[in-house]
Write a protein that holds these residues in place. Sequence first.
Motif, PDB file in Angstrom:
ATOM      1  N   VAL A 116     -48.663  -9.825  -7.982  1.00 37.19           N
ATOM      2  CA  VAL A 116     -47.394 -10.274  -7.425  1.00 37.19           C
ATOM      3  C   VAL A 116     -46.327 -10.253  -8.510  1.00 37.19           C
ATOM      4  CG1 VAL A 116     -48.362 -11.689  -5.594  1.00 37.19           C
ATOM      5  CG2 VAL A 116     -47.960 -12.687  -7.856  1.00 37.19           C
ATOM      6  N   GLU A 134     -47.307 -18.727   3.096  1.00 37.99           N
ATOM      7  CA  GLU A 134     -48.648 -18.127   3.022  1.00 37.99           C
ATOM      8  C   GLU A 134     -49.696 -19.169   2.627  1.00 37.99           C
ATOM      9  OE1 GLU A 134     -47.394 -13.510   1.888  1.00 37.99           O
ATOM     10  OE2 GLU A 134     -47.541 -14.998   0.309  1.00 37.99           O
ATOM     11  N   LEU A 156     -33.378 -26.868 -14.988  1.00 34.92           N
ATOM     12  CA  LEU A 156     -34.807 -26.764 -14.709  1.00 34.92           C
ATOM     13  C   LEU A 156     -35.198 -25.298 -14.777  1.00 34.92           C
ATOM     14  CD1 LEU A 156     -35.022 -29.264 -11.709  1.00 34.92           C
ATOM     15  CD2 LEU A 156     -35.845 -29.660 -14.029  1.00 34.92           C
ATOM     16  N   ASP A 157     -36.344 -25.047 -15.375  1.00 32.61           N
ATOM     17  CA  ASP A 157     -36.821 -23.669 -15.539  1.00 32.61           C
ATOM     18  C   ASP A 157     -38.044 -23.437 -14.665  1.00 32.61           C
ATOM     19  OD1 ASP A 157     -35.300 -24.296 -18.087  1.00 32.61           O
ATOM     20  OD2 ASP A 157     -35.696 -22.151 -18.330  1.00 32.61           O
ATOM     21  N   TYR A 158     -38.004 -22.341 -13.962  1.00 36.90           N
ATOM     22  CA  TYR A 158     -39.117 -21.976 -13.095  1.00 36.90           C
ATOM     23  C   TYR A 158     -39.566 -20.552 -13.397  1.00 36.90           C
ATOM     24  CZ  TYR A 158     -37.216 -25.783 -10.186  1.00 36.90           C
ATOM     25  OH  TYR A 158     -36.747 -26.982  -9.722  1.00 36.90           O
ATOM     26  N   THR A 159     -40.790 -20.240 -12.963  1.00 37.80           N
ATOM     27  CA  THR A 159     -41.217 -18.848 -12.884  1.00 37.80           C
ATOM     28  C   THR A 159     -41.355 -18.544 -11.400  1.00 37.80           C
ATOM     29  OG1 THR A 159     -42.407 -19.050 -14.957  1.00 37.80           O
ATOM     30  CG2 THR A 159     -42.982 -17.189 -13.539  1.00 37.80           C
ATOM     31  N   TYR A 160     -40.418 -17.806 -10.886  1.00 35.67           N
ATOM     32  CA  TYR A 160     -40.397 -17.578  -9.445  1.00 35.67           C
ATOM     33  C   TYR A 160     -41.307 -16.413  -9.087  1.00 35.67           C
ATOM     34  CZ  TYR A 160     -38.855 -16.622  -4.733  1.00 35.67           C
ATOM     35  OH  TYR A 160     -38.834 -16.417  -3.382  1.00 35.67           O
ATOM     36  N   SER A 161     -42.089 -16.619  -8.035  1.00 33.78           N
ATOM     37  CA  SER A 161     -42.870 -15.530  -7.465  1.00 33.78           C
ATOM     38  C   SER A 161     -42.592 -15.501  -5.973  1.00 33.78           C
ATOM     39  CB  SER A 161     -44.361 -15.742  -7.705  1.00 33.78           C
ATOM     40  OG  SER A 161     -45.074 -14.828  -6.889  1.00 33.78           O
ATOM     41  N   PRO A 162     -42.251 -14.347  -5.436  1.00 38.73           N
ATOM     42  CA  PRO A 162     -41.919 -14.298  -4.012  1.00 38.73           C
ATOM     43  C   PRO A 162     -43.152 -14.236  -3.120  1.00 38.73           C
ATOM     44  CG  PRO A 162     -41.631 -12.137  -4.974  1.00 38.73           C
ATOM     45  CD  PRO A 162     -42.059 -13.058  -6.094  1.00 38.73           C
ATOM     46  N   GLY A 163     -44.339 -14.175  -3.698  1.00 34.67           N
ATOM     47  CA  GLY A 163     -45.559 -14.077  -2.885  1.00 34.67           C
ATOM     48  C   GLY A 163     -45.908 -12.632  -2.559  1.00 34.67           C
ATOM     49  N   LYS A 193     -43.161 -11.586 -10.641  1.00 36.12           N
ATOM     50  CA  LYS A 193     -42.742 -12.888 -11.161  1.00 36.12           C
ATOM     51  C   LYS A 193     -41.490 -12.682 -11.988  1.00 36.12           C
ATOM     52  CE  LYS A 193     -47.138 -13.774 -12.925  1.00 36.12           C
ATOM     53  NZ  LYS A 193     -48.050 -14.516 -13.779  1.00 36.12           N
ATOM     54  N   VAL A 223     -32.377 -22.954 -12.874  1.00 35.77           N
ATOM     55  CA  VAL A 223     -31.466 -23.680 -11.991  1.00 35.77           C
ATOM     56  C   VAL A 223     -30.704 -24.675 -12.866  1.00 35.77           C
ATOM     57  CG1 VAL A 223     -31.305 -25.227 -10.002  1.00 35.77           C
ATOM     58  CG2 VAL A 223     -33.026 -23.409 -10.039  1.00 35.77           C
ATOM     59  N   PRO A 267     -44.567 -23.244 -10.047  1.00 34.19           N
ATOM     60  CA  PRO A 267     -43.425 -22.467 -10.549  1.00 34.19           C
ATOM     61  C   PRO A 267     -42.627 -23.182 -11.638  1.00 34.19           C
ATOM     62  CG  PRO A 267     -43.417 -22.504  -8.142  1.00 34.19           C
ATOM     63  CD  PRO A 267     -44.419 -23.525  -8.606  1.00 34.19           C
ATOM     64  N   GLU A 314     -49.750 -16.232  -6.160  1.00 36.08           N
ATOM     65  CA  GLU A 314     -49.787 -15.016  -5.357  1.00 36.08           C
ATOM     66  C   GLU A 314     -49.345 -15.279  -3.918  1.00 36.08           C
ATOM     67  OE1 GLU A 314     -52.272 -16.845  -6.224  1.00 36.08           O
ATOM     68  OE2 GLU A 314     -53.766 -16.950  -4.636  1.00 36.08           O
ATOM     69  N   LEU A 315     -49.188 -16.565  -3.580  1.00 33.52           N
ATOM     70  CA  LEU A 315     -48.819 -16.914  -2.212  1.00 33.52           C
ATOM     71  C   LEU A 315     -47.425 -17.538  -2.181  1.00 33.52           C
ATOM     72  CD1 LEU A 315     -52.137 -18.712  -1.170  1.00 33.52           C
ATOM     73  CD2 LEU A 315     -51.483 -16.354  -0.666  1.00 33.52           C
ATOM     74  N   SER A 316     -46.632 -17.162  -1.178  1.00 34.70           N
ATOM     75  CA  SER A 316     -45.405 -17.899  -0.922  1.00 34.70           C
ATOM     76  C   SER A 316     -45.807 -19.230  -0.281  1.00 34.70           C
ATOM     77  CB  SER A 316     -44.491 -17.111   0.006  1.00 34.70           C
ATOM     78  OG  SER A 316     -45.110 -16.966   1.267  1.00 34.70           O
ATOM     79  N   LEU A 340     -36.615 -18.085 -13.417  1.00 35.32           N
ATOM     80  CA  LEU A 340     -35.537 -18.574 -12.553  1.00 35.32           C
ATOM     81  C   LEU A 340     -35.019 -19.857 -13.185  1.00 35.32           C
ATOM     82  CD1 LEU A 340     -34.002 -18.673  -9.760  1.00 35.32           C
ATOM     83  CD2 LEU A 340     -35.909 -20.043  -8.947  1.00 35.32           C
TER      84      LEU A 340
END
Lengths: 354, 316
Positions: free
Chosen positions: B4, A31, B171-178, B6, B11, A120, A26-28, B9
């Motif tokens: 948030v 953050e 590489l595999d990610y789960t991106y979250s921008p916050g 998700k 790469v 991530p 939940e945090l960048s 992503l």
Amino acid sequence: MTSAPGDRQIAVVAFAQTVHRRSSEELSEVEMLMPVLHEVLDRTGLKTADIDFTCSGSSDYLAGRAFSFTLALDGVGAWPPISESHVEMDGAWALYEAWTKLLTGDADTALVYSYGKSSPGSVRDVLTRQLDPYYVAPLWPDSVALAALQAQALIDAGDTDEPALAAVASRNREAASANPHTQLKGPVAQGDYLVRPLRTGDCPPIGDGAAAVILAAGDRARDLCAHPAWIRGIDHRVEAHGLGVRDLTDSPSTRLAAERAGAFERPVDTAELHAPFTAQEVVLRKALRLGDGVVVNPSGGALAANPIMAAGLIRIGEAAARIHRGESGRALAHATSGPCLQQNLVAVLEGEPR
Amino acid sequence: MPEVLKAPLVVEFPFTRSLGPVQSAFLTGLRERVVLGVRTGDGRTLVPPVEYDPVTAEEIRDLTEVAPTGTVTTWAWNHAPRRGQPLTTPFAWALVRLDGADTALLHALDVPGPDAVHTGMRVRIRWAEERTGAITDIACFEPYDGSRAQPTGHTGEFADPVTGIVAAARLDYTYSPGRAQTAYINALSGRRTVGERCPACRKVYVPPRGACPTCGVATSEQVEVGPRGTVTTFCIVNIKAAHTANLDIEVPYVYAHIALDGADLALHGRIGGIPYDEVRMGLRVEPVWTEGARYPDHYRPTGEPDADYDTYKELL
Ligand SMILES: [Zn+2]
């Protein structure tokens, strides 16, 4: 540069870290990091504008994004412009850079921070990208597999066995019970093999976290902290990159770094070792000649919380914090990077006689 | 707090790397089923070979062939192979010292279970059927109880040497921008632009990132800005976009910094609806949304008089 020239002495005057967690999605990054920066500044009463030099450590491969550290800089407050640097390594190496900057006399105070979010991606896969790209990385040997090869080499050499490794895990996580920042604490089952001979209990938790320290020179350090943790020496060394060239049961680079940092001049009472895998503690104890009288990893070590890129800086911070609290007079802090203890940094910290 | 956002992503990068004389000879050799090491000044043979002596740092190029048979120096049992690893069935990772070598090579060892492997066991190379000049030309090692294989006496000279490799990675990610950027993106889905105000300097940042880059403090007070704004500066783009999403944009076009009303930081966007050479600093613009889009396609003039320079000079 292996020890402070002349009279210029530099100390860790403050340390802060996050509560490390399996995920902080939940945090960048900024953050997650910002509260730690505020906490470490608050401990000294300093403001960003009072800091002469800022240095950080992190990895784009964890974030999956280029130049990811630039966004984290928002948490520092980089206006008016600051003197700043970044290493794509654990924050312990950022601290080394800051220490040399203070030694030159160009700065009296430095803020060092580092952070890593492993949540991530898949950290076992991510870490394969730091391996030799010609002969090793195309095989995708993950970080646990490489640590397991080292563990088996130690078992074959008679340096340890599975029950002894379980005891290392148990002792670290027992110590972590008293540390509110750790991720795994108390009795943790050794579990099944992840890559034999390593069981889940022999491996660090995967998690997100950040840490920060403030360094200050001479009287400035005494102004900022009642009991500064003076850095008597720091050195870092690297092994040959070929795994098959090295003796995995030993860590000559750690021993040399410790020697150059002055670790063997007088005994230490505390050692904070960055040993993410149980077997690595066996290697480090031998390389550092730590006797039974030395308190090893009273924080719980990397087996209790291992935020990649911050866990090494946390070892220096935890060692310094014990000196701040009067629980240690002379402490050794170690940080590592790369597979099977490839790169090693050793710092020797001392309090003032009381 | 709302959840948030998700998203997956991925790469991927095919790094193209060139090989020096030593690595070229080694990898070409694998293609030809020949294993080459390199001899150091003190007479040790390193396999896999390196270009510089790990002890003295002297450049070394003295290639020498070693046998495809060898001894396991240490191992680890991998019961759950991961993507990209040499075998898809459970295997042992092994460091193998080939006969004639003084150092060990990392690879996979194909054995049925951990009881079938031990340090000191004898193994040999199983070659891949298709070989290209890469470490994966060794498919894996396999148990071997015969005698030590004899090298062929190869010199390391090849007619058609491999000079480079492509080191593919994914590489595999789960991106979250916050939290902060999630709020921004969610607001955009309602065609609203939301920034955050710094509690210290009172500036409104858009897009918000959760921190004031000037004060280094957390921002949380949401402020709706725009939709109209002012062009603070711009450039004229004369190169056609290569990205498929922008192929229909004719050149030249104008890309501009736009200070939305109420914001203290300019966003960037494309300016349309006006000839490129009539765009100017101070031009008042508004967003143009296309059906189903998640952000404005471009900005066009509102027809208002130009903004006074003093109103946006701090935002340049
Ligand atoms: Zn502010």
